[in-house]
Scaffold this motif. Structure first.
Motif, PDB file in Angstrom:
ATOM      1  N   GLU A 231      -2.753   6.089  -5.572  1.00  0.00           N
ATOM      2  CA  GLU A 231      -3.143   5.292  -4.402  1.00  0.00           C
ATOM      3  C   GLU A 231      -4.160   4.218  -4.769  1.00  0.00           C
ATOM      4  O   GLU A 231      -4.075   3.079  -4.290  1.00  0.00           O
ATOM      5  CB  GLU A 231      -3.698   6.215  -3.310  1.00  0.00           C
ATOM      6  CG  GLU A 231      -2.637   7.104  -2.690  1.00  0.00           C
ATOM      7  CD  GLU A 231      -3.225   8.218  -1.835  1.00  0.00           C
ATOM      8  OE1 GLU A 231      -2.515   8.725  -0.953  1.00  0.00           O
ATOM      9  OE2 GLU A 231      -4.403   8.592  -2.060  1.00  0.00           O
TER      10      GLU A 231
ATOM     11  N   THR B 285      -9.384   5.329  -0.750  1.00  0.00           N
ATOM     12  CA  THR B 285      -8.956   4.034  -1.291  1.00  0.00           C
ATOM     13  C   THR B 285      -9.238   2.912  -0.304  1.00  0.00           C
ATOM     14  O   THR B 285      -9.600   1.800  -0.703  1.00  0.00           O
ATOM     15  CB  THR B 285      -7.463   4.024  -1.651  1.00  0.00           C
ATOM     16  OG1 THR B 285      -6.635   4.060  -0.481  1.00  0.00           O
ATOM     17  CG2 THR B 285      -7.104   5.188  -2.554  1.00  0.00           C
ATOM     18  N   LYS B 286      -9.065   3.183   0.977  1.00  0.00           N
ATOM     19  CA  LYS B 286      -9.297   2.144   1.979  1.00  0.00           C
ATOM     20  C   LYS B 286     -10.785   1.893   2.195  1.00  0.00           C
ATOM     21  O   LYS B 286     -11.186   0.761   2.482  1.00  0.00           O
ATOM     22  CB  LYS B 286      -8.600   2.517   3.293  1.00  0.00           C
ATOM     23  CG  LYS B 286      -7.076   2.461   3.205  1.00  0.00           C
ATOM     24  CD  LYS B 286      -6.583   1.067   2.807  1.00  0.00           C
ATOM     25  CE  LYS B 286      -5.075   0.965   2.822  1.00  0.00           C
ATOM     26  NZ  LYS B 286      -4.603  -0.404   2.490  1.00  0.00           N
TER      27      LYS B 286
ATOM     28  N   TYR C  15      -6.077   8.831   0.543  1.00  0.00           N
ATOM     29  CA  TYR C  15      -5.752   7.491   1.032  1.00  0.00           C
ATOM     30  C   TYR C  15      -6.984   6.843   1.667  1.00  0.00           C
ATOM     31  O   TYR C  15      -7.272   5.660   1.426  1.00  0.00           O
ATOM     32  CB  TYR C  15      -4.617   7.595   2.045  1.00  0.00           C
ATOM     33  CG  TYR C  15      -4.253   6.306   2.747  1.00  0.00           C
ATOM     34  CD1 TYR C  15      -3.403   5.382   2.140  1.00  0.00           C
ATOM     35  CD2 TYR C  15      -4.728   6.016   4.019  1.00  0.00           C
ATOM     36  CE1 TYR C  15      -3.053   4.193   2.792  1.00  0.00           C
ATOM     37  CE2 TYR C  15      -4.387   4.847   4.681  1.00  0.00           C
ATOM     38  CZ  TYR C  15      -3.542   3.950   4.058  1.00  0.00           C
ATOM     39  OH  TYR C  15      -3.202   2.779   4.711  1.00  0.00           O
TER      40      TYR C  15
ATOM     41  N   GLY D 111       0.823  -1.203   0.000  1.00  0.00           N
ATOM     42  CA  GLY D 111       0.000   0.000   0.000  1.00  0.00           C
ATOM     43  C   GLY D 111       0.855   1.251   0.000  1.00  0.00           C
ATOM     44  O   GLY D 111       2.024   1.214   0.409  1.00  0.00           O
TER      45      GLY D 111
ATOM     46  N   ASN E  37      -3.632   0.482  -3.818  1.00  0.00           N
ATOM     47  CA  ASN E  37      -4.409   0.094  -2.638  1.00  0.00           C
ATOM     48  C   ASN E  37      -5.736  -0.589  -2.963  1.00  0.00           C
ATOM     49  O   ASN E  37      -6.282  -1.309  -2.116  1.00  0.00           O
ATOM     50  CB  ASN E  37      -4.707   1.324  -1.777  1.00  0.00           C
ATOM     51  CG  ASN E  37      -3.452   2.039  -1.315  1.00  0.00           C
ATOM     52  OD1 ASN E  37      -2.353   1.533  -1.447  1.00  0.00           O
ATOM     53  ND2 ASN E  37      -3.625   3.239  -0.790  1.00  0.00           N
TER      54      ASN E  37
ATOM     55  N   SER F 265       0.662   5.795   0.488  1.00  0.00           N
ATOM     56  CA  SER F 265      -0.079   6.991   0.865  1.00  0.00           C
ATOM     57  C   SER F 265       0.674   8.206   0.348  1.00  0.00           C
ATOM     58  O   SER F 265       1.876   8.336   0.588  1.00  0.00           O
ATOM     59  CB  SER F 265      -0.236   7.105   2.383  1.00  0.00           C
ATOM     60  OG  SER F 265      -0.841   8.346   2.730  1.00  0.00           O
TER      61      SER F 265
END
Length: 238
Positions: A98, A146-147, A143, A79, A102, A81
């Motif tokens: 990202e 993306t998570k 970030y 991953g 990710n 960031s």
């Protein structure tokens, strides 16, 4: 599934949490551990087989699958960031980079390895997510998107892989003592402890592992009338 006698494939295994996963898998009795990194020379842990892999490169993914047809556990750990907010200059470029690593990376790896896992008895996938799947701050806003997307992806893959007997476990954790969070003050989780929790949770059949107090509080608060994701940065920091 059990780690003992398993064959584990870990992305981003050269440092941080990925390296901790490799150590934990070996300690738990894995028969073989593949450590994937863009520069395989950086995989130096004894007992780990280096694999060249940039998760954003389809040809390298295909080559890894051909070379590692005995995998029973895939750990999507790699991953990045960019430390970007949503409205600043360069935010869209940061988010695209990202997302490639990710979100699209774990998706592509899981899709590519799914037939391998099925052929080897089903196995499991561990997806490294974040407490930031459920909240965000300006300095990590792209970030966090993306998570959040990767959390939905992980839930969807769990549903679609269930029929072939492949388990999917999502790992959520706040700040860890790794290079990515080196600039962040305050207490941080140990990568070794987080990796151990993740593998133990996977062995126990858990769909999610919440590896620290902050993460557990965030998840519990999702249904509250004032969830953390709706708070202003000032309130969230209080």
């Amino acid at each position: 599934m059990k780690i003992k006698d398993s064959v584990v494939f870990i992305t981003g295994a050269n440092r941080g949490l990925g390296l901790a996963f490799a150590k934990a898998a070996l300690a738990a009795g894995a028969r073989k551990v593949y450590g994937a990194a863009r520069d395989p020379k950086r995989i130096t842990l004894a007992g780990v087989t280096p694999v060249v892999l940039d998760v954003t490169q389809p040809a390298q993914i295909e080559a890894a699958v051909r070379a590692c047809g005995d995998v029973t556990l895939l750990v999507n750990n790699a991953g990045i960031s960019r430390g970007s907010n949503l409205l600043g200059a360069g935010a869209v470029d940061a988010a695209r980079a990202e997302f490639e690593t990710n979100f699209f990376g774990p998706w592509a790896l899981t899709k590519a390895f799914a037939p391998v896992l099925a052929a080897n008895g089903g196995g499991a996938v561990v997806n490294v997510l974040s407490a930031l799947s459920w909240t965000t701050f300006p300095s990590v806003a792209t970030y966090s998107t993306t998570k959040s997307a990767a959390w939905s992806l992980s839930n969807g893959l769990r549903n679609e892989l269930a029929g072939q007997g492949t388990q999917v476990t999502s790992l959520h954790v706040a700040f860890m003592d790794t290079d990515m969070a080196a600039h962040v003050p305050g207490a941080k989780a140990s990568p070794d402890d987080v990796a151990r929790q993740a593998l133990e949770g996977m062995e126990a059949g858990k769909p999610e592992v919440l590896a620290d107090t902050v993460t557990r509080q965030l998840k519990q608060g999702l249904s509250s009338e004032a969830p953390a994701y709706a708070a202003s940065p000032a309130r969230a920091a209080a």
